[in-house]
Motif scaffolding. Structure first.
Motif, PDB file in Angstrom:
ATOM      1  N   GLY A  70       7.387   9.086  -5.357  1.00 26.38           N
ATOM      2  CA  GLY A  70       7.437  10.014  -6.501  1.00 26.38           C
ATOM      3  C   GLY A  70       7.378   9.164  -7.636  1.00 26.38           C
ATOM      4  O   GLY A  70       7.724   7.895  -7.606  1.00 26.38           O
ATOM      5  N   VAL A  71       7.216   9.545  -9.034  1.00 30.37           N
ATOM      6  CA  VAL A  71       7.372   8.985 -10.200  1.00 30.37           C
ATOM      7  C   VAL A  71       8.273   9.912 -10.989  1.00 30.37           C
ATOM      8  O   VAL A  71       7.880  11.105 -11.185  1.00 30.37           O
ATOM      9  CB  VAL A  71       5.926   8.618 -10.596  1.00 30.37           C
ATOM     10  CG1 VAL A  71       6.222   7.896 -12.015  1.00 30.37           C
ATOM     11  CG2 VAL A  71       5.151   7.515  -9.758  1.00 30.37           C
ATOM     12  N   VAL A  72       9.284   9.206 -11.811  1.00 32.27           N
ATOM     13  CA  VAL A  72       9.874   9.895 -13.113  1.00 32.27           C
ATOM     14  C   VAL A  72       9.689   9.172 -14.322  1.00 32.27           C
ATOM     15  O   VAL A  72       9.825   7.841 -13.970  1.00 32.27           O
ATOM     16  CB  VAL A  72      11.400  10.065 -12.505  1.00 32.27           C
ATOM     17  CG1 VAL A  72      12.153   8.786 -12.348  1.00 32.27           C
ATOM     18  CG2 VAL A  72      11.963  10.947 -13.527  1.00 32.27           C
ATOM     19  N   ARG A  73       9.335  10.062 -15.285  1.00 31.18           N
ATOM     20  CA  ARG A  73       9.249   9.115 -16.602  1.00 31.18           C
ATOM     21  C   ARG A  73      10.469   9.117 -17.513  1.00 31.18           C
ATOM     22  O   ARG A  73      11.011  10.171 -17.191  1.00 31.18           O
ATOM     23  CB  ARG A  73       7.897   9.735 -17.273  1.00 31.18           C
ATOM     24  CG  ARG A  73       7.828   9.216 -18.601  1.00 31.18           C
ATOM     25  CD  ARG A  73       6.543  10.050 -19.157  1.00 31.18           C
ATOM     26  NE  ARG A  73       5.349   9.484 -18.639  1.00 31.18           N
ATOM     27  CZ  ARG A  73       4.650   8.695 -18.745  1.00 31.18           C
ATOM     28  NH1 ARG A  73       5.083   7.547 -19.550  1.00 31.18           N
ATOM     29  NH2 ARG A  73       3.478   8.394 -18.094  1.00 31.18           N
ATOM     30  N   ILE A  74      10.861   8.059 -17.824  1.00 34.28           N
ATOM     31  CA  ILE A  74      12.073   7.793 -18.816  1.00 34.28           C
ATOM     32  C   ILE A  74      11.508   7.090 -20.027  1.00 34.28           C
ATOM     33  O   ILE A  74      11.104   6.015 -19.965  1.00 34.28           O
ATOM     34  CB  ILE A  74      13.055   6.926 -17.938  1.00 34.28           C
ATOM     35  CG1 ILE A  74      13.556   7.666 -16.602  1.00 34.28           C
ATOM     36  CG2 ILE A  74      14.308   6.988 -18.872  1.00 34.28           C
ATOM     37  CD1 ILE A  74      14.547   6.717 -15.879  1.00 34.28           C
ATOM     38  N   GLY A  75      11.232   8.097 -21.073  1.00 33.61           N
ATOM     39  CA  GLY A  75      10.923   7.325 -22.086  1.00 33.61           C
ATOM     40  C   GLY A  75       9.460   7.102 -21.778  1.00 33.61           C
ATOM     41  O   GLY A  75       8.446   7.854 -21.305  1.00 33.61           O
ATOM     42  N   GLN A  76       8.934   5.665 -22.173  1.00 36.81           N
ATOM     43  CA  GLN A  76       7.556   5.194 -21.847  1.00 36.81           C
ATOM     44  C   GLN A  76       7.494   4.379 -20.645  1.00 36.81           C
ATOM     45  O   GLN A  76       6.586   3.848 -20.192  1.00 36.81           O
ATOM     46  CB  GLN A  76       7.190   4.041 -22.854  1.00 36.81           C
ATOM     47  CG  GLN A  76       7.131   4.832 -24.300  1.00 36.81           C
ATOM     48  CD  GLN A  76       6.168   5.684 -24.429  1.00 36.81           C
ATOM     49  OE1 GLN A  76       4.889   5.599 -24.093  1.00 36.81           O
ATOM     50  NE2 GLN A  76       6.570   6.821 -24.783  1.00 36.81           N
ATOM     51  N   THR A  77       8.688   4.460 -19.751  1.00 36.64           N
ATOM     52  CA  THR A  77       8.703   3.972 -18.645  1.00 36.64           C
ATOM     53  C   THR A  77       8.493   4.944 -17.251  1.00 36.64           C
ATOM     54  O   THR A  77       9.309   5.873 -17.269  1.00 36.64           O
ATOM     55  CB  THR A  77      10.262   3.105 -18.310  1.00 36.64           C
ATOM     56  OG1 THR A  77      10.252   2.173 -19.461  1.00 36.64           O
ATOM     57  CG2 THR A  77      10.068   2.427 -16.897  1.00 36.64           C
TER      58      THR A  77
ATOM     59  N   VAL B 129       9.190   5.129 -13.255  1.00 35.19           N
ATOM     60  CA  VAL B 129       9.874   4.734 -12.188  1.00 35.19           C
ATOM     61  C   VAL B 129       9.561   5.385 -10.984  1.00 35.19           C
ATOM     62  O   VAL B 129       9.785   6.539 -10.918  1.00 35.19           O
ATOM     63  CB  VAL B 129      11.515   4.881 -12.649  1.00 35.19           C
ATOM     64  CG1 VAL B 129      12.199   4.377 -11.376  1.00 35.19           C
ATOM     65  CG2 VAL B 129      12.060   4.303 -13.735  1.00 35.19           C
ATOM     66  N   ALA B 130       9.206   4.434 -10.072  1.00 30.20           N
ATOM     67  CA  ALA B 130       8.651   4.750  -8.719  1.00 30.20           C
ATOM     68  C   ALA B 130       9.918   5.309  -7.954  1.00 30.20           C
ATOM     69  O   ALA B 130      10.880   4.572  -8.114  1.00 30.20           O
ATOM     70  CB  ALA B 130       7.732   4.201  -7.931  1.00 30.20           C
ATOM     71  N   PHE B 131       9.887   6.214  -6.999  1.00 30.78           N
ATOM     72  CA  PHE B 131      10.973   6.402  -6.238  1.00 30.78           C
ATOM     73  C   PHE B 131      10.599   6.799  -4.809  1.00 30.78           C
ATOM     74  O   PHE B 131       9.462   7.548  -4.621  1.00 30.78           O
ATOM     75  CB  PHE B 131      12.008   7.453  -6.755  1.00 30.78           C
ATOM     76  CG  PHE B 131      11.562   8.905  -6.799  1.00 30.78           C
ATOM     77  CD1 PHE B 131      11.471   9.786  -5.898  1.00 30.78           C
ATOM     78  CD2 PHE B 131      11.057   9.157  -8.166  1.00 30.78           C
ATOM     79  CE1 PHE B 131      11.161  10.941  -6.068  1.00 30.78           C
ATOM     80  CE2 PHE B 131      10.501  10.372  -8.425  1.00 30.78           C
ATOM     81  CZ  PHE B 131      10.635  11.417  -7.337  1.00 30.78           C
ATOM     82  N   GLU B 132      11.161   6.730  -3.686  1.00 30.99           N
ATOM     83  CA  GLU B 132      11.149   7.122  -2.603  1.00 30.99           C
ATOM     84  C   GLU B 132      12.089   8.466  -2.183  1.00 30.99           C
ATOM     85  O   GLU B 132      13.005   8.502  -2.337  1.00 30.99           O
ATOM     86  CB  GLU B 132      11.748   6.102  -1.358  1.00 30.99           C
ATOM     87  CG  GLU B 132      11.503   6.629   0.090  1.00 30.99           C
ATOM     88  CD  GLU B 132      11.780   5.675   1.029  1.00 30.99           C
ATOM     89  OE1 GLU B 132      11.917   5.896   2.338  1.00 30.99           O
ATOM     90  OE2 GLU B 132      12.489   4.508   0.712  1.00 30.99           O
ATOM     91  N   LEU B 133      11.358   9.577  -1.711  1.00 27.07           N
ATOM     92  CA  LEU B 133      11.989  10.757  -1.655  1.00 27.07           C
ATOM     93  C   LEU B 133      12.391  10.954  -0.175  1.00 27.07           C
ATOM     94  O   LEU B 133      11.426  10.785   0.703  1.00 27.07           O
ATOM     95  CB  LEU B 133      10.923  11.834  -2.128  1.00 27.07           C
ATOM     96  CG  LEU B 133      11.574  13.516  -2.030  1.00 27.07           C
ATOM     97  CD1 LEU B 133      12.767  13.454  -3.063  1.00 27.07           C
ATOM     98  CD2 LEU B 133      10.494  14.463  -2.393  1.00 27.07           C
ATOM     99  N   ARG B 134      13.636  11.323   0.163  1.00 23.98           N
ATOM    100  CA  ARG B 134      14.067  11.495   1.526  1.00 23.98           C
ATOM    101  C   ARG B 134      14.736  12.869   1.609  1.00 23.98           C
ATOM    102  O   ARG B 134      15.761  13.052   0.825  1.00 23.98           O
ATOM    103  CB  ARG B 134      14.707  10.528   2.064  1.00 23.98           C
ATOM    104  CG  ARG B 134      15.317  10.414   3.468  1.00 23.98           C
ATOM    105  CD  ARG B 134      15.686   9.141   3.836  1.00 23.98           C
ATOM    106  NE  ARG B 134      16.953   8.823   3.189  1.00 23.98           N
ATOM    107  CZ  ARG B 134      18.269   9.073   3.803  1.00 23.98           C
ATOM    108  NH1 ARG B 134      18.132   9.793   4.961  1.00 23.98           N
ATOM    109  NH2 ARG B 134      19.305   8.634   3.228  1.00 23.98           N
ATOM    110  N   ARG B 135      14.272  13.820   2.509  1.00 22.44           N
ATOM    111  CA  ARG B 135      15.073  14.967   2.807  1.00 22.44           C
ATOM    112  C   ARG B 135      15.988  14.489   3.853  1.00 22.44           C
ATOM    113  O   ARG B 135      15.863  13.951   5.019  1.00 22.44           O
ATOM    114  CB  ARG B 135      14.046  16.060   3.040  1.00 22.44           C
ATOM    115  CG  ARG B 135      13.249  16.253   1.975  1.00 22.44           C
ATOM    116  CD  ARG B 135      11.991  17.537   2.181  1.00 22.44           C
ATOM    117  NE  ARG B 135      11.367  17.859   1.079  1.00 22.44           N
ATOM    118  CZ  ARG B 135      11.603  18.545   0.230  1.00 22.44           C
ATOM    119  NH1 ARG B 135      12.737  19.324  -0.030  1.00 22.44           N
ATOM    120  NH2 ARG B 135      10.635  18.712  -0.944  1.00 22.44           N
ATOM    121  N   SER B 136      17.167  15.546   3.930  1.00 20.63           N
ATOM    122  CA  SER B 136      18.049  15.195   4.835  1.00 20.63           C
ATOM    123  C   SER B 136      18.816  16.759   5.245  1.00 20.63           C
ATOM    124  O   SER B 136      19.154  17.258   4.187  1.00 20.63           O
ATOM    125  CB  SER B 136      19.207  14.131   4.504  1.00 20.63           C
ATOM    126  OG  SER B 136      20.280  14.151   5.309  1.00 20.63           O
ATOM    127  N   ALA B 137      18.800  17.096   6.547  1.00 22.93           N
ATOM    128  CA  ALA B 137      19.370  18.209   6.848  1.00 22.93           C
ATOM    129  C   ALA B 137      20.907  18.181   6.837  1.00 22.93           C
ATOM    130  O   ALA B 137      21.703  19.201   6.765  1.00 22.93           O
ATOM    131  CB  ALA B 137      19.016  18.723   8.092  1.00 22.93           C
TER     132      ALA B 137
END
Length: 253
Positions: free
Chosen positions: A2-9, A11-19
């Motif tokens: 996934g990607v989250v925008r912080i201002g003009q930046t 940031v790619a992230f790995e999404l992990r779900r946990s029971a």
């Protein structure tokens, strides 16, 4: 990813779900961001969580970048460093997370999670301290388990057994049956630690290092020669200089 925008930046992230997780969490290492969410979270809940954590994520990424740049020449307690443990060099991973406490675990290497309140300039000292405490707890557990097994099998019962900082020697058996074991044996293979514990337990019955002693040791640990040879060869490298100031080399018995 996934990607989250912080201002003009972005940031790619790995999404992990946990029971098994009870709360959401972000963990940051240089070049990698992991977002742990609950299995029941929908996209809106995940987005809301990331929005709340956006400033924390930005500050953490900027601080990690500064730390990596500053220590690129002489890396110490940062991701990629090596920590001696049980006869081999284990990889260290230092991460930032949004939890309140310092957490350390061993999963094919050391993983240290640092909260926001740990400043970049304090990281080396704090990580070193946490690793040393973890190592001491682990070697105490190992020593107690080994001693308990020999007590059951061979009726060798020390008055007390304690793991300690020892300036010289790997172990000692006092006249009252109190045994000391050097904690830095956590850096040696576990068979070497077992040899030292067995060695001191035999001194409960045979005080000297004469033929009777070595015969008694061979009865309870037939393969002790290999562990003794390893320790004789590598004893100079088994110290905590990488964690604290140099204290000199130790000698076996």
């Amino acid at each position: 990813m996934g990607v989250v925008r912080i201002g003009q930046t972005e940031v790619a992230f790995e999404l992990r779900r946990s029971a098994a997780a009870s709360e959401r969490r972000i963990t940051v290492t240089p070049g990698h961001v992991e977002v742990l969410v609950l299995t029941t979270d929908d996209d809106a809940e995940i987005d809301a969580f990331l929005t709340r954590k956006r400033q924390w994520l930005f500050n953490t990424l900027r601080e990690l970048e500064a730390v990596v740049t500053k220590r690129a020449v002489v890396p110490r307690f940062m991701t990629g460093s090596k920590i001696p443990y049980r006869g081999r060099m284990a990889k260290l991973t230092v991460r930032r997370h949004d939890g309140p406490h310092i957490e350390i675990a061993f999963k094919n290497g050391f993983v240290v999670d640092l909260p926001t309140w740990v400043r970049g300039e304090d990281q080396d000292g704090i990580v070193a301290t946490e690793i040393k405490l973890w190592l001491k707890r682990r070697v105490r557990r190992d020593v107690m388990e080994i001693a308990a097994a020999y007590r059951r099998r061979f009726d060798l019962k020390p008055r007390t057994i304690r793991v300690a900082d020892m300036k010289t020697g790997w172990g000692a058996c006092g006249p009252t049956g109190a045994i000391l074991i050097n904690w830095t044996l956590v850096f040696a293979p576990k068979a070497v630690l077992e040899y030292v514990v067995a060695h001191e337990l035999v001194h409960l019955k045979v005080r000297s290092h004469g033929p009777d002693f070595w015969a008694a040791l061979a009865e309870i640990m037939p393969a002790y020669h290999r562990a003794k040879a390893w320790l004789d060869l590598n004893q100079g490298a088994l110290d905590d200089d990488f964690l604290t100031s140099a204290q000199g080399r130790r000698r076996v018995w």
